[in-house]
Design a protein around this motif. Structure first.
Motif, PDB file in Angstrom:
ATOM      1  N   SER A  18      -4.733   1.321 -14.351  1.00 26.21           N
ATOM      2  CA  SER A  18      -4.565   1.459 -12.733  1.00 26.21           C
ATOM      3  C   SER A  18      -4.189   3.016 -12.624  1.00 26.21           C
ATOM      4  N   PRO A  19      -4.614   3.398 -11.484  1.00 20.35           N
ATOM      5  CA  PRO A  19      -4.273   4.977 -11.176  1.00 20.35           C
ATOM      6  C   PRO A  19      -2.824   5.181 -11.171  1.00 20.35           C
ATOM      7  N   GLY A  20      -1.942   5.880 -11.450  1.00 22.80           N
ATOM      8  CA  GLY A  20      -0.498   6.476 -11.021  1.00 22.80           C
ATOM      9  C   GLY A  20      -0.325   6.475  -9.689  1.00 22.80           C
ATOM     10  N   PHE A  21       0.917   6.863  -9.262  1.00 21.96           N
ATOM     11  CA  PHE A  21       1.411   7.198  -8.078  1.00 21.96           C
ATOM     12  C   PHE A  21       0.598   8.336  -7.339  1.00 21.96           C
ATOM     13  N   LEU A  22       0.533   9.369  -8.111  1.00 21.21           N
ATOM     14  CA  LEU A  22      -0.203  10.472  -7.648  1.00 21.21           C
ATOM     15  C   LEU A  22      -1.881  10.345  -7.534  1.00 21.21           C
ATOM     16  N   GLY A  23      -2.311   9.649  -8.237  1.00 21.08           N
ATOM     17  CA  GLY A  23      -3.721   9.017  -8.265  1.00 21.08           C
ATOM     18  C   GLY A  23      -3.720   8.241  -7.118  1.00 21.08           C
ATOM     19  N   ARG A  24      -2.908   7.314  -6.636  1.00 22.82           N
ATOM     20  CA  ARG A  24      -3.072   6.582  -5.561  1.00 22.82           C
ATOM     21  C   ARG A  24      -3.054   7.453  -4.183  1.00 22.82           C
ATOM     22  N   TYR A 374       1.338   3.737   3.584  1.00 25.16           N
ATOM     23  CA  TYR A 374       1.723   2.698   2.839  1.00 25.16           C
ATOM     24  C   TYR A 374       1.856   3.229   1.516  1.00 25.16           C
ATOM     25  N   THR A 375       1.057   4.010   0.927  1.00 26.30           N
ATOM     26  CA  THR A 375       0.955   4.395  -0.517  1.00 26.30           C
ATOM     27  C   THR A 375       2.340   5.094  -0.757  1.00 26.30           C
ATOM     28  N   LEU A 376       2.726   5.869   0.208  1.00 24.52           N
ATOM     29  CA  LEU A 376       4.098   6.497  -0.065  1.00 24.52           C
ATOM     30  C   LEU A 376       5.337   5.567  -0.262  1.00 24.52           C
ATOM     31  N   VAL A 377       5.313   4.499   0.384  1.00 24.71           N
ATOM     32  CA  VAL A 377       6.352   3.656   0.311  1.00 24.71           C
ATOM     33  C   VAL A 377       6.061   2.412  -0.687  1.00 24.71           C
ATOM     34  N   ASP A 378       4.961   2.514  -1.446  1.00 25.54           N
ATOM     35  CA  ASP A 378       4.483   1.305  -2.347  1.00 25.54           C
ATOM     36  C   ASP A 378       5.471   0.977  -3.280  1.00 25.54           C
ATOM     37  N   TRP A 379       6.270   1.964  -3.826  1.00 26.07           N
ATOM     38  CA  TRP A 379       7.350   1.713  -4.945  1.00 26.07           C
ATOM     39  C   TRP A 379       8.535   0.985  -4.493  1.00 26.07           C
ATOM     40  N   VAL A 380       8.573   0.920  -3.048  1.00 27.62           N
ATOM     41  CA  VAL A 380       9.921   0.131  -2.547  1.00 27.62           C
ATOM     42  C   VAL A 380       9.558  -1.055  -2.047  1.00 27.62           C
ATOM     43  N   PRO A 381       9.885  -2.365  -2.823  1.00 28.15           N
ATOM     44  CA  PRO A 381       9.207  -3.735  -2.383  1.00 28.15           C
ATOM     45  C   PRO A 381       9.360  -4.094  -0.892  1.00 28.15           C
TER      46      PRO A 381
END
Length: 428
Positions: A18-24, A374-381
């Motif tokens: 799956s693509p990483g943060f920068l990929g998403r 949404y992608t920018l805050v995806d890592w904070v549940p």
């Protein structure tokens, strides 16, 4: 009749690609730049749909006001060029004939459907993420004997051995159409004939078949022909054998008896022998490659027609609105008002379907626009869930508002057209 099922299970593991943060972020940015084009497409569809619906409504009103009811028994030259309405039973100059099976019917068309008894592969995959970050994929390939009108290419099967099919059918699907379809004293144009839909099974008797098909069996509306094909990928003894395996279940070794021809596994040899006997009994009735042929006709019946008389032929009528023509054929005895009302209902239904589709496109466009947030805050549940709900609501409101505004503009822009044809037109 369907055969037994043969199953194979494979398990593979792979790294999570799956693509990483920068990929998403890159994917979301690309979607954001593409979103205006999707929004423009949605607005264009919504705006043009209002024009299409209203012009169709106007044309149908013109049909209602212009149509002249006549008797279809005789052709009157005075009606040439006019939009006429009539009710009569259809007829043909000569029966339609299937050239291979010599089945003859008084019908608009005769369709031959050829099915072959063959192996079909069905694939199911399930992914499971492991604690080490890998993804485990469990894929089950199941093979089943079944009737199908399309030929399954067994060479592309994951496990082709023992599941081979013929490469083609000895007979193909075919449709024979009547050269001329009559409507009383008139002949229907090809386009009007194409508007007449209907299908009815044709009952077949063995006496109807040509002499060279004496070996074929007939039941109801089906002809069954044995192909005599055999699977060369395995020996004959493969299909009459029972293979003994030792397999591990929950950490314990157990003896399993497998019927080689089907892949079925049993805990006792007696059960495997009983299953093999059942399989042999089925094989004597239907084998891989056997064909099943059925016929369906588009029957002659009474219809009502709204079309333009051109000499002795009925053709689609051209409205005063450029590009809009109408040739309407309905089953049964229908008045002009009934036929037009039915077409108006269909026009309204399609108008709403396109409006809803435009609304979905608008929602998709706004979701593409806001996906980067949404992608920018995806890592904070917790934040991710709140932002997701908020964006969904906002995109829904924006999509609904855009749809309402564009539909209203289109409705107002095209609405004056109706003032020339109907003082109280029906809303689209």
């Amino acid at each position: 009749m369907a055969g037994t099922t043969d199953r194979f299970t494979e398990t593979t593991r792979r790294r999570d690609d799956s693509p990483g943060f920068l990929g998403r972020v890159g994917q979301s940015t690309a979607a954001m730049f593409a979103s205006p084009f999707v929004l423009l497409l949605a607005c264009w569809l919504l705006f043009m749909n209002e024009g299409w619906a209203i012009k169709t409504h106007q044309t149908l009103n013109e049909v209602r006001d212009t149509a002249v009811h006549i008797s279809a028994h005789h052709v009157l030259d005075d009606n040439s060029g006019k939009l006429i309405h009539a009710t009569h039973k259809l007829s043909v100059d000569a029966p339609v004939l299937d050239p291979v099976f010599q089945i003859s019917r008084e019908a608009i068309s005769l369709t031959r459907t050829v099915e072959m008894f063959q192996w079909a592969e069905h694939k199911e995959s399930h992914d499971r993420k492991l604690s080490n970050g890998e993804i485990e994929t469990t894929t089950t390939y199941s093979y089943k004997k079944e009737w199908s009108s399309s030929v399954h290419d067994s060479q592309s099967f994951r496990h082709p051995t023992g599941h081979m099919n013929p490469s083609d059918k000895n007979y193909q699907d075919d449709t024979t159409k009547a050269a001329v379809v009559n409507f009383g004293g008139f002949e229907l144009s090809e386009r009007l004939v194409g508007a007449i839909s209907g299908s009815r099974a044709v009952s077949i008797s063995k006496a109807m078949l040509p002499a060279d098909m004496a070996d074929a069996s007939v039941s109801g509306n089906r002809i069954q022909i044995s192909s005599g094909w055999s699977d060369s990928s395995v020996g004959e003894d493969h299909f009459s054998s029972i293979v003994k395996h030792v397999e591990s279940f929950d950490g314990e070794d157990q003896i399993v008896y497998e019927v080689a021809s089907t892949g079925e596994r049993y805990s006792s040899k007696a059960k495997a022998e009983a299953a093999l006997a059942r399989e042999h009994k089925q094989d004597t009735a239907t084998k891989i490659g056997d064909l099943r042929i059925s016929f369906h006709e588009n029957p002659l019946r009474t219809v009502s027609v709204l079309a333009q008389q051109s000499d002795s032929t009925l053709v689609p009528w051209h409205s005063s609105i450029p590009g809009y023509t109408y040739g309407i054929v309905h089953d049964g005895t229908k008045s002009v008002d009934e036929m037009v009302s039915s077409e108006q209902d269909a026009n309204n239904m399609w108008c709403w379907i396109k409006r809803i589709f435009g609304l979905v496109l608008c929602y998709l466009a706004y979701s593409m626009m806001t996906g980067l947030l949404y992608t920018l805050v995806d890592w904070v549940p917790l934040v991710r869930n709140l932002v997701s709900i908020g964006l969904a609501l906002m995109n829904g409101v924006l999509a609904f508002t855009t749809t309402l505004v564009v539909v209203s503009i289109g409705w107002i822009f095209y609405r004056p057209c109706l003032l020339y044809t109907s003082p109280s037109p029906r809303d689209s």
